[in-house]
Design a protein around this motif. Structure first.
Motif, PDB file in Angstrom:
ATOM      1  N   UNK A  88       0.909  -1.060   0.090  1.00  0.00           N
ATOM      2  CA  UNK A  88      -0.053  -0.061  -0.076  1.00  0.00           C
ATOM      3  C   UNK A  88       0.883   1.325   0.003  1.00  0.00           C
ATOM      4  N   UNK A  89       1.762   1.249   0.822  1.00  0.00           N
ATOM      5  CA  UNK A  89       2.760   2.551   1.010  1.00  0.00           C
ATOM      6  C   UNK A  89       3.619   2.703  -0.541  1.00  0.00           C
ATOM      7  N   UNK A  90       4.184   1.806  -1.216  1.00  0.00           N
ATOM      8  CA  UNK A  90       4.680   1.636  -2.308  1.00  0.00           C
ATOM      9  C   UNK A  90       3.835   2.072  -3.513  1.00  0.00           C
ATOM     10  N   UNK A  91       2.737   1.465  -3.456  1.00  0.00           N
ATOM     11  CA  UNK A  91       1.710   1.886  -4.695  1.00  0.00           C
ATOM     12  C   UNK A  91       1.335   3.190  -4.384  1.00  0.00           C
ATOM     13  N   UNK A  92       1.028   3.864  -3.169  1.00  0.00           N
ATOM     14  CA  UNK A  92       0.501   5.175  -3.017  1.00  0.00           C
ATOM     15  C   UNK A  92       1.759   6.035  -3.467  1.00  0.00           C
ATOM     16  N   UNK A  93       3.024   5.858  -3.210  1.00  0.00           N
ATOM     17  CA  UNK A  93       4.087   6.340  -3.578  1.00  0.00           C
ATOM     18  C   UNK A  93       4.240   6.587  -5.225  1.00  0.00           C
ATOM     19  N   UNK A  94       4.106   5.100  -5.861  1.00  0.00           N
ATOM     20  CA  UNK A  94       4.216   5.381  -7.297  1.00  0.00           C
ATOM     21  C   UNK A  94       3.353   5.998  -7.882  1.00  0.00           C
ATOM     22  N   UNK A  95       1.771   6.025  -7.707  1.00  0.00           N
ATOM     23  CA  UNK A  95       0.870   6.633  -8.143  1.00  0.00           C
ATOM     24  C   UNK A  95       0.943   8.087  -8.105  1.00  0.00           C
ATOM     25  N   UNK A  96       1.572   8.565  -6.938  1.00  0.00           N
ATOM     26  CA  UNK A  96       1.723  10.047  -6.677  1.00  0.00           C
ATOM     27  C   UNK A  96       2.631  10.503  -7.728  1.00  0.00           C
ATOM     28  N   UNK A  97       4.024   9.576  -7.914  1.00  0.00           N
ATOM     29  CA  UNK A  97       4.977   9.998  -8.706  1.00  0.00           C
ATOM     30  C   UNK A  97       4.866   9.990 -10.452  1.00  0.00           C
TER      31      UNK A  97
END
Length: 709
Positions: free
Chosen positions: A127-136
């Protein structure tokens, strides 16, 4: 047949046994058109992976930069989560710093689909990684499979039920898996209803139908599923939040399959659960044989598990695998037998031995075979390393020191660095294993451009080499007084450790623009250590550094002569890595001597070698040399095409273009010439077309263009 034409990216081939799911496919397809994160949830064995793959294949053409698949089941923790995702999108990350930074940069400007499969055991890190990737990465869409939602803002959940038990799809799946055409009314239909349409349970039943017939299977399932819960082999101790009753049915079906296995098959099933990735018969025998399960009886037991659909049939490389749900059941049985630690230790010892053999046989005809073997067993080598870091750090140091160079060649620099640094920190062992690990860490740091830390590691490596060889000289003097030129004085006998320490120091000097320093250090060591150029991989590496140093010093004729001699030697040995690096040097020499045709030929040889080795950094370097040679020959259009492909490969390494200082100057000079020859707009159009196309297609064109030069 694929429903769409091949597109950029990597998705596994679809399972030919896929049945039904038309409504669910439409729901996922529609959700992916409107939402950037779609998570397919459902009970284990319900078919989440198959459905997600089918959906990804159907919508892949919507994403210009491809559809990419990451299988998270091999991970036992989140430490290597980012590295695994990066590897799955062809990011051979050579950059230092935070691991997710390069991945965000890689995806920032792309419009692609990322399929994260089996997230449930890493739900919060995912969840943390997906959130970071979607934001970037505004153009990124994520399709995930998990037994529970990830809990990310904006997540669209598609809950997957089993197939309708009394419907035609469940019966059709059973028919295909069993290889029989059953009537809708009869034992087969009853089996589908009893197993509630759960695909994995139906596949297990189909395997028994092939062995016993549908009526016998129906009767056995009736006995098992009508029994009290405590008699259903309800052994999977996972806490599940969704569809607990169906988990009971699946557990009962798996337990029933387990009950039908012979005692040796059950024992093998349990022991095979220690493998996190695909395994072959040799590895299964080494890890799982023992007690009543002998080397003679194990192959038959494995065949029995294949017939029961517990273990998947071997692929083209002879490797088997187990579905995660089946593996988890076996792990529960292994724990009940009290063998979990013993078999895990045996697994770690086996892969430590494989790593040591790969390192020992690196020089010679088996190099490519071992290189590919290390790559094929990557998941279990990592699993073994994690085990040894907890239980035996000295052994962990030995394992990672043996494979880290191969990992770095393959572009897995983060994993190599992480494993090396942890092992060096936790292990207090001195000697060869430590010196080798320091050498491998130094190479990794140089490739990442971390020259300051690399200098420190290089000095530590040299000290450890001297210490180890001094201790070995003392032992030799004690065992055989007066023997050998160093024995009486007790001085260190320079050997492979000294050679590798010198090669590391020379590599660092070369990459920081100090060819004279590189030449002095390796030339001195090569003169002081007895032996011929083919006596060891370390000596060959020193010879390679000397050739590059001579090139940097402008002693081109001598560099070419030595390079050609070393290349002949490598061909005789069937050695690939050094031979490929020599082709790079010969191409550079050709450019410096004003012979672009010769440079292009050597660049082609380098590209063919790096493609065999799967080394994206090597491909990027080779394409730069080839583009420069084509530009020097006046072929601006092909130079632009090759340069654009090279830029795509450089981006896959997560870093800007690099290379030896001499090549950078030549590339800039001849690129300007090519731009002027065909015009800036034409050059840019060709360059961008190659950059945004399929990199593999661009590499194929580059190899064809060089052969026509």
């Amino acid at each position: 047949m694929r429903e769409t034409a091949p597109v950029r990216g990597h998705l596994p081939d679809e399972n030919p046994g896929f049945v039904g799911r038309r409504t669910e496919l439409e729901r996922i397809s529609a959700a992916l058109a409107e939402h950037r994160l779609v998570t397919v949830t459902g009970v284990g064995g319900v078919g989440k992976t198959r459905l997600a793959l089918r959906a990804a294949h159907r919508v892949a053409e919507r994403f210009p930069d491809g559809a990419w698949w990451t299988d998270l089941t091999p991970l036992d923790g989140d430490r290597l989560l980012v590295a695994l995702v990066a590897d799955s999108v062809d990011l051979a990350d050579h950059t230092p710093g935070m691991a997710s930074t390069a991945l965000c940069r890689r995806l920032a400007d792309d419009h692609l689909l990322l399929l994260l499969d089996s997230c449930e055991h890493l739900a919060e890190p995912c969840a943390r990684l997906v959130s970071e990737l979607l934001a970037a990465a505004p153009g990124l869409t994520v399709l995930a499979t998990s037994r529970r939602p990830l809990g990310v803002a904006g997540e669209r959940i598609v809950a997957l039920d089993p197939l309708p038990p009394a419907g035609r799809d469940a019966l059709e799946l059973l028919r295909r898996a069993a290889g029989e055409d059953f009537p809708a009314a009869g034992p087969a239909g009853e089996i589908c209803v009893r197993l509630e349409g759960i695909p994995l349970a139906l596949e297990l039943a189909a395997a028994q139908i092939r062995l016993q017939g549908a009526e016998a299977v129906r009767d056995q399932l009736g006995t098992r599923l009508d029994a009290p819960p405590g008699a259903r082999f309800d052994l999977l101790a996972h806490t599940e939040r969704v569809w607990p009753s169906r988990h009971q049915t699946l557990r009962a079906a798996i337990g029933w399959s387990h009950e039908l296995c012979s005692p040796l098959e059950r024992l093998l099933w349990a022991r095979l659960s220690v493998f996190r990735g695909p395994f072959d018969l040799a590895s299964a025998t080494a890890v799982c044989a023992g007690g009543p399960l002998t080397r003679a009886t194990l192959p038959e037991a494995l065949d029995g598990l294949v017939r029961s659909s517990v273990v998947r049939p071997p692929d083209a490389g002879g490797r088997h695998r187990m579905l995660d749900t089946i593996r988890a059941y076996g792990a529960t049985w292994l724990e009940r037998t009290g063998e979990t630690g013993t078999v895990a230790d045996r697994h770690a010892a086996h892969f430590r031995g494989l790593a040591r053999r790969a390192d020992t046989e690196w020089l010679g005809a088996r190099q490519l075979r071992w290189y590919r073997s290390v790559d094929a067993h990557h998941t279990d080598l990592r699993t073994a390393l994690d085990r040894l870091l907890r239980t035996d750090p000295d052994a962990a140091l030995d394992l990672v020191g043996s494979v880290a160079f191969a990992w770095s060649c393959r572009g897995r620099l983060r994993e190599a660095r992480d494993g090396l640094e942890q092992s060096l920190l936790l292990s207090g062992a001195r000697g060869r294993a430590r010196a080798r690990a320091l050498w491998a860490l130094g190479v990794t740091l140089v490739l990442q451009g971390e020259f300051g830390p690399a200098q420190d590691v290089s000095e530590r490596c040299a000290r450890e080499a001297r210490y180890t060889e001094y201790e070995e000289a003392l032992e030799e003097r004690a065992d055989a007084p007066g023997q050998g030129p160093y024995a009486e004085a007790g001085r260190p006998r320079p050997g492979d450790l000294t050679l590798d320490a010198a090669a590391l120091a020379g590599l660092l000097a070369l990459t920081t623009g100090r060819p004279m320093a590189a030449f002095v250090v390796v030339d001195h060591v090569l003169d002081s250590v007895p032996g011929g150029p083919a006596d060891s991989a370390a000596r060959l590496r020193c010879g390679l550094v000397r050739v590059f140093a001579l090139t940097g010093l402008g002693r081109l004729a001598e560099a070419r002569e030595r390079a050609l001699a070393l290349r002949v030697l490598c061909e005789e040995l069937d050695e690939h890595w050094t031979r490929t690096a020599l082709q790079y040097q010969l191409a550079l020499t050709g450019l410096l001597e004003g012979d672009p045709a010769a440079a292009a030929g050597h660049a082609r040889g380098m590209l063919e070698g790096t493609r065999r080795l799967g080394a994206s950094l090597g491909v990027a370097l080779g394409l730069d040399v080839l583009a420069t040679a084509l530009a020097a020959a006046g072929d601006g259009e092909r130079a632009a095409d090759v340069s654009g492909t090279g830029e795509a490969y450089w981006r896959s390494t997560g870093q800007p273009r690099r290379g030896l200082p001499g090549l950078r100057a030549l590339r800039e000079k001849y690129t300007d010439t090519a731009r002027a020859t065909i015009g800036e707009p034409a050059y840019e159009e060709i360059f961008v077309r190659a950059l945004t196309g399929l990199p593999q297609d661009g590499l194929d064109r580059a190899l064809r263009s060089s052969s026509q030069s």
